[in-house]
Design an enzyme around this catalytic site. Structure first.
Site, mmCIF file in Angstrom:
data_model
loop_
_atom_site.group_PDB
_atom_site.id
_atom_site.type_symbol
_atom_site.label_atom_id
_atom_site.label_comp_id
_atom_site.label_asym_id
_atom_site.label_seq_id
_atom_site.Cartn_x
_atom_site.Cartn_y
_atom_site.Cartn_z
ATOM 1 N N GLY A 34 57.031 40.723 -47.378
ATOM 2 C CA GLY A 34 57.187 41.364 -46.075
ATOM 3 C C GLY A 34 58.192 42.481 -46.242
ATOM 4 N N ALA A 35 57.867 43.680 -45.795
ATOM 5 C CA ALA A 35 58.735 44.830 -46.049
ATOM 6 C C ALA A 35 60.150 44.589 -45.554
ATOM 7 C CB ALA A 35 58.144 46.077 -45.388
ATOM 8 N N ARG A 167 50.491 51.510 -43.450
ATOM 9 C CA ARG A 167 49.485 50.603 -44.003
ATOM 10 C C ARG A 167 48.203 50.831 -43.224
ATOM 11 N NH1 ARG A 167 52.813 50.631 -47.177
ATOM 12 N NH2 ARG A 167 54.042 48.933 -48.102
ATOM 13 N N LYS A 224 60.828 59.676 -50.750
ATOM 14 C CA LYS A 224 60.495 58.943 -51.975
ATOM 15 C C LYS A 224 59.192 59.458 -52.581
ATOM 16 C CE LYS A 224 60.802 55.325 -49.297
ATOM 17 N NZ LYS A 224 60.738 53.930 -48.777
ATOM 18 N N GLY A 229 60.674 60.059 -58.751
ATOM 19 C CA GLY A 229 62.038 59.987 -58.235
ATOM 20 C C GLY A 229 62.080 60.194 -56.737
ATOM 21 N N ASP A 256 60.634 49.142 -50.644
ATOM 22 C CA ASP A 256 61.600 48.300 -49.937
ATOM 23 C C ASP A 256 62.870 48.149 -50.757
ATOM 24 O OD1 ASP A 256 59.492 47.922 -48.122
ATOM 25 O OD2 ASP A 256 58.802 46.146 -49.196
#
Length: 314
Positions: A34-35, A167, A224, A229, A256
């Site tokens: 779970g994030a 998602r 991100k 990187g 995460d």
């Protein structure tokens, strides 16, 4: 009170013990994913405190998830049991080229989260509230809970940290971009991927993303870019952070882990460049072990790499 409070769904995960299509897999290992709980666990491993708000089915999978999250030191006092809805389930499919996931979470206990899950005093005592774009698309009640949490954070001067964590499988053909933009533009800590920036802002170009988010009030920004990187910024600087070398086994959970490292740096009053380095180190190390949380680094592991210290293992 924990330094960081987060809220969202954590599922039991059936992870195959071997790669290949699931039709050929005979054995699995039970894990969790779970994030939000991933981030909470990551922060606890880095020596900070975190609390996780959620709902779980009053079933064996729910008991497993709660035991696993609590065992990592996360405060779970505001996790509620639901005897009418089950704990969400996810199946992983591992391959040489990619990892796929299959969700069985519709109408889960966590999708019944609502404003009643929130304790104002608990949120008021936090240093950071962290939300993701997963929770607001699980259901309308979850969307209201996320909005209310953000409102309470603003009321009490608690910085909102937000990762869109898009998602598309959960969107089911609907367009949730405006819902996620609203939370992103309320965040003082914005954590997003290049593709997510393109989806929500119309550009993944670092200077443009940072300029827009600064205009909306963001004080710390991380853009991100996986193996490339990240770009990180505060109110005054924008820096490119090189990726930390790793041997990736399972990429799920890397974002995460990055968030946990980045927030740990903020909590410690570090420069935004160091926050970015901490995020890249944590994200890379998380990919070197199967599972979302098993590879998350401890504080000494992260600092050893951040400070270029040598450690003798044998």
């Amino acid at each position: 009170m924990p330094e960081v409070v987060t809220m969202g769904e954590t599922m039991a995960v059936m992870a195959p013990t071997e790669p290949g299509p699931l039709r050929y897999v005979a054995s699995y290992r039970l894990r969790m994913a779970g994030a939000e709980s991933n981030l909470a666990v990551g922060l606890c491993k880095l020596g900070h405190t975190a609390g996780w708000i959620s709902r779980l089915g009053d079933d064996e999978m729910g008991r497993f998830v709660l035991n696993a999250v609590r065992a990592e030191g996360v405060d779970t006092r505001f996790v509620r049991w639901d005897d009418a809805h089950r704990t969400g389930l996810m199946l992983k499919e591992m391959g040489a080229r990619e990892t796929r996931v299959y969700y069985y979470r519709e109408n889960s206990a966590a999708s019944r989260l609502d404003e009643d899950a929130l304790d104002e005093k608990y949120l008021k005592g936090a240093s950071v509230l962290h939300l993701t774009g997963i929770t607001p698309v699980l259901s309308e009640s979850c969307a209201r809970a996320a909005d209310r949490a953000a409102q309470l954070a603003e009321k009490h001067g608690v910085p909102l940290s937000f990762d869109p964590n898009i998602r598309k499988k959960l969107w089911q053909g609907r367009d949730y971009r405006e819902r996620l933009r609203r939370l992103l533009f309320s965040a003082r800590i914005a954590l997003l991927g290049v593709q997510e920036a393109e989806e929500l802002l119309g550009t993944g170009e670092p200077e443009a993303v940072v300029r827009l988010l600064r205009e909306k009030g963001a004080e710390w920004i991380a853009l991100k870019n996986g193996a490339e990187g990240a770009w990180v910024a505060d109110r005054n600087t924008l820096e490119k952070i090189s990726p930390f070398p790793c041997r990736a086994v399972d990429p799920i959970g890397a974002g995460d882990a990055f968030n946990a490292g980045f927030l740990a740096g903020i909590l410690e009053g570090r420069s935004v460049a160091d926050c970015g380095r901490m995020g890249c180190i944590a994200g890379a190390m998380a990919t070197e072990t199967p599972g979302d949380v098993e590879g998350l680094p401890s504080r000494w592991q992260l600092l050893m790499h951040l400070e270029n210290r040598q450690e003798t293992f044998r």
